[in-house]
Design a protein around this motif. Structure first.
Motif, PDB file in Angstrom:
ATOM      1  N   GLY A   2       0.765  -1.357   0.169  1.00 53.59           N
ATOM      2  CA  GLY A   2       0.348  -0.122   0.248  1.00 53.59           C
ATOM      3  C   GLY A   2       0.589   1.446  -0.439  1.00 53.59           C
TER       4      GLY A   2
ATOM      5  N   ARG B 173      -1.133   0.246   6.103  1.00 50.95           N
ATOM      6  CA  ARG B 173      -0.820  -0.208   5.787  1.00 50.95           C
ATOM      7  C   ARG B 173      -0.902  -1.511   5.646  1.00 50.95           C
TER       8      ARG B 173
ATOM      9  N   THR C 257     -12.166  -3.141   4.163  1.00 54.14           N
ATOM     10  CA  THR C 257     -11.127  -2.164   5.179  1.00 54.14           C
ATOM     11  C   THR C 257     -12.432  -1.268   4.469  1.00 54.14           C
TER      12      THR C 257
ATOM     13  N   TYR D 245      -9.238   1.149   1.620  1.00 55.65           N
ATOM     14  CA  TYR D 245      -7.817   0.347  -0.043  1.00 55.65           C
ATOM     15  C   TYR D 245      -8.726   0.287  -1.013  1.00 55.65           C
TER      16      TYR D 245
ATOM     17  N   SER E 216      -8.233  -2.338  -4.837  1.00 56.93           N
ATOM     18  CA  SER E 216      -7.193  -2.630  -5.678  1.00 56.93           C
ATOM     19  C   SER E 216      -8.289  -2.609  -6.666  1.00 56.93           C
TER      20      SER E 216
ATOM     21  N   ASN F 253      -5.237   2.344  -4.448  1.00 53.01           N
ATOM     22  CA  ASN F 253      -3.965   1.908  -4.097  1.00 53.01           C
ATOM     23  C   ASN F 253      -3.273   0.701  -3.933  1.00 53.01           C
TER      24      ASN F 253
ATOM     25  N   THR G 297       1.100   3.782  -4.062  1.00 52.47           N
ATOM     26  CA  THR G 297       0.112   2.554  -3.995  1.00 52.47           C
ATOM     27  C   THR G 297       1.277   1.414  -3.985  1.00 52.47           C
TER      28      THR G 297
END
Length: 199
Positions: A7, A23, A46, A50, A52, A88, A126
């Motif tokens: 992260g 993180r 999260t 976060y 993806s 991120n 990221t």
């Protein structure tokens, strides 16, 4: 230590920061399919902190004759756009490889995205995870880590172990064989890091 953080990176000079970015911590950098599934569902688990995105590192076979420069450029542009949209964790994946699609070598894709994000000032925003069928040896994992990957999922190695069936030693199940594979890679990575420290 094999512990890796996935992260955005905190400001190394921000010793007085009261709210550094969260993180994700993994105790070792070799990710299983379950780990990858968790990464794909980060936004939900999260509560939106976060996000993806999978970036496909394959391209049409017909483009091979012209080289993969265009595919790498498109990949780097897609990475910048994804970070700009708030993703991120970027997952570079070659799972779409087929008879009509060829993969950019994972190390080349990882290095290209890593350095492009550094050049445009976004690398610390990221994390990079590589999901590839091309890694199977300690050296492959060590190189990817050296070129910017924070974690790696060797999906084809796991699929191969799962399909070995009778070729596995007597009494050894695929699940345990995968654990042994990960343990072997981890021991090899520790050895590589200890040599790096000496030289």
């Amino acid at each position: 230590s094999l512990t890796s953080f996935i992260g955005p990176k905190p400001n190394l000079l921000g010793i007085d920061e009261t709210n550094p970015p969260m993180r994700l911590e993994v105790h070792q950098p070799v990710l299983s399919q379950d780990d990858m599934d968790s990464l794909l569902n980060l936004e939900k688990s999260t509560k939106g902190r976060y996000k993806s995105q999978v970036l496909d590192i394959t391209h049409p076979l017909k483009q091979v004759s012209a080289g993969c420069d265009a595919a790498i450029t498109a990949l780097c542009d897609a990475a910048v756009k994804a970070v700009g949209k708030g993703y991120n964790v970027l997952i570079l994946s070659d799972r779409a490889v087929s008879a009509t699609r060829v993969a950019i070598p994972a190390l080349l894709a990882c290095a290209a995205v890593h350095h492009h994000l550094v050049r445009v000032g976004l690398r610390t925003s990221t994390g990079l995870v590589v999901d590839t069928g091309s890694v199977r040896e300690v050296h492959h994992f060590a190189l990817l880590a050296g070129y910017g990957a924070e974690a790696v999922c060797p999906w084809l190695a796991f699929d191969t172990i799962a399909n070995m069936g009778d070729m596995l030693p007597a009494g050894l199940e695929a699940k345990d064989a995968k654990k042994r594979f990960v343990k072997g890679i981890n021991k090899g990575l520790l050895k590589v890091m200890s040599k790096m420290g000496i030289s």
